[in-house]
Design an enzyme around this catalytic site. Structure first.
Site, PDB file in Angstrom:
ATOM      1  CG  ASN A   1      74.700  16.117  26.641  1.00 27.56           C
ATOM      2  OD1 ASN A   1      75.365  16.469  27.600  1.00 27.56           O
ATOM      3  ND2 ASN A   1      73.684  16.834  26.172  1.00 27.56           N
TER       4      ASN A   1
ATOM      5  CG  ASP B   1      73.558  20.142  18.215  1.00 32.06           C
ATOM      6  OD1 ASP B   1      73.927  19.024  18.605  1.00 32.06           O
ATOM      7  OD2 ASP B   1      74.072  21.202  18.626  1.00 32.06           O
TER       8      ASP B   1
END
Length: 417
Positions: free
Chosen positions: A96, A306
Site C-alpha cells: 500500500n 489492519d
C-alpha cells in the site's frame, strides 16, 4: 544481547513452562536457562516489571506503512518501532505504497529497510501491476526476492479470469494469493454498512452482499484451480459460513478478521467520526457474533490490526470524502484482551505465522528469544498518548482497553517502552 528476565509468567501452551512464573536467562539472543530463580553473576541487565507475562512473539498479517511515497503517514523505521512497542515481533507489510510494491527491486527495498530492527518485516507484493487490476505483476520474481504473499491492498480483483490466472500461476511455486473480499459493483460508493444505521444517517451503504458475493466467487475459482488463497479482513457472519463450508471441502483457504470489526459495530458512526470509516466497514452486532464464533471454532485463522495510518487532512474532512483506515497496532492487545481470556488473546496474536512462512520459536532452552512482554491486567482509556504511529487515526481512541504491553525481545534486541 544478554538479559535476565525476572519473575515472568509464561503463556505458551507449547512450552514445558506454560503457566509457570520463572526467570529466563537470554544470552546472545538465545534462551539458555529457565528456572524458578536464576542468579546473575555476570551482571546482565535485569528486566523486572509489574505482573510480567511473556509469550511467543506476536504476528500481524496486515500492516501498512507509508514508505515509499507516503512517509508523512508512517516510515518503515517508525512503523517497526510502533510494532515493537505494541508487542509484535513480526509483521506482514502491504504493498500500500507509492509506487506500489510490484517488483523484485521493490521487495528487496522493503527487506533492506528492516535490517537491524527488532521486528521482522515480511513483505507482500501486489497481485497486479500497480495494483490496478489489469495485468499480473512479477509474482515469481517477487517470491524469489522474499515476498510471502501477493495482495492488492483493499482493492478487489474484479476480473474473475485474472483471479484464476493468479491462483494457477502462483501454485507453480507455492505462492499465496490474497483477494480483498468486495464486489465493487455492489458496494458502489458506499461509505458504511448498508443497514438501519446507514438509512438513519443518510449515508450511502456498502452491503454485506458485496463481500459475500466476492468470497463465493473466489472460492469457486479456488476449487477449480486447486490454488492457495487467503481472504483478508472478512466482516460478515455469512462470510464465515462460506469459508467454513469451503474448509470442509478441504480447499486451501485461510482468512483473517480485523480487530476493530470484532469489537465495534456500525452504530459507532452516529457521530460521523471518520476514525470509524474503515474498509470493510463496521457491521452489525449479529455479524460480530458470527465472527467471534468463527474465531473460536477455527474457521477464521487469525486476527489482524489492519494497521493503516492516514494523515490528518484525509481524515479531518467530510465523512463521504475521508479515506478509509485506522491505525491498530497499539490497541490490538488491549482490545482483544478486553473481550477474550488471556489464553485466547495470545493464541489469536500468535496464529497465522505458518501460513506466511514466519518462523515460530517456543519458549524453551536453546530456542531463539522471540518474546512479547505484557501485563494482562488493568483497565485504561486508550488515547493519543498511547499512539506511537505518526498518524493518529485510531478507531479505539477513547475506548476502554485491558492490559499493558511492555515491549519485545526479538532478533537479539530488547525493546521496552
Amino acid at each position: 544481547m544478554n538479559v535476565l528476565v525476572k519473575s515472568a509468567t509464561i503463556v505458551d501452551p507449547k512450552s514445558d513452562f506454560h503457566n509457570q512464573t520463572v526467570d529466563i536467562l537470554i544470552e546472545k539472543g538465545v534462551i539458555t536457562q529457565i528456572s524458578k530463580r536464576i542468579q546473575n553473576p555476570k551482571n546482565y541487565k535485569e528486566i523486572q516489571l509489574n505482573n510480567l507475562h511473556v509469550s511467543q512473539g506476536w504476528f500481524d498479517s496486515s500492516v501498512s506503512f507509508g514508505e515509499p511515497g507516503f512517509e508523512e503517514r508512517e516510515t518503515i523505521d517508525n512503523g517497526l518501532k510502533t510494532a515493537a512497542f505494541s508487542g509484535f515481533t513480526a509483521v506482514a507489510v502491504n504493498a500500500n505504497t507509492n509506487p506500489v510494491i510490484d517488483s523484485y527491486a521493490d521487495i528487496s527495498f522493503l527487506k533492506s529497510k528492516a535490517i537491524g530492527h527488532a521486528v521482522s518485516l515480511y513483505p507482500f507484493g501486489a497481485v497486479t501491476t500497480k495494483s490496478d487490476g489489469e495485468d499480473l505483476a512479477e509474482l515469481f520474481d517477487m517470491k524469489t526476492a522474499g515476498a510471502v504473499a501477493f495482495y492488492d491492498y483493499q482493492k478487489p480483483i474484479s476480473n474473475p479470469n485474472l483471479m484464476k490466472l493468479a491462483l494457477q500461476y502462483a501454485s507453480n511455486f507455492n505462492g499465496l494469493v490474497c483477494s480483498f473480499p468486495q464486489e465493487s459493483r455492489i458496494s458502489g460508493l458506499g461509505v458504511m454498512n448498508e443497514h438501519i444505521t446507514s438509512t438513519s444517517l443518510g449515508l450511502k451503504g456498502n452491503p454485506a452482499l458485496a463481500e459475500e458475493l466476492q468470497i463465493a466467487r473466489d472460492l469457486f475459482i479456488l476449487e477449480y484451480t486447486e490454488g492457495k488463497l487467503h481472504i483478508p479482513t472478512i466482516s460478515t457472519s455469512k462470510s464465515v459460513e462460506l469459508i467454513r463450508a469451503a474448509k470442509k471441502k478441504k480447499l486451501d483457504v485461510t482468512c483473517s478478521v480485523a480487530i476493530h470489526n470484532l469489537i465495534l459495530n456500525d452504530k459507532e458512526l452516529s457521530t460521523f467520526d471518520t476514525n470509524y470509516k474503515v474498509l470493510p466497514p463496521l457491521r452489525t452486532q449479529a455479524d460480530i457474533d458470527g465472527l467471534i464464533n468463527g474465531l473460536k471454532d477455527g474457521t477464521i485463522d487469525m486476527v489482524t490490526s489492519d494497521h493503516n495510518p492516514i494523515d490528518i487532512e484525509y481524515k479531518n474532512i467530510e465523512f463521504d470524502h475521508a479515506k478509509n483506515g485506522t491505525i491498530g497496532l497499539e490497541s490490538a492487545f488491549g482490545a482483544l484482551n478486553s473481550i477474550f481470556t488471556i489464553k485466547k488473546t495470545i493464541e489469536f496474536l500468535t496464529k497465522g505465522k505458518t501460513r506466511f512462512g514466519v518462523n515460530t520459536h517456543p519458549i524453551a532452552i536453546g530456542s531463539q528469544a522471540d518474546l512479547s512482554l505484557f501485563n494482562p491486567d488493568g483497565i485504561y482509556t486508550f488515547s493519543k498518548k498511547h499512539m506511537h504511529s505518526t498518524s493518529k487515526n485510531s478507531s479505539f481512541d477513547g475506548k476502554k482497553l485491558k492490559g499493558t504491553v511492555y515491549g519485545i525481545i526479538s532478533n537479539n534486541h530488547l525493546i521496552i517502552k
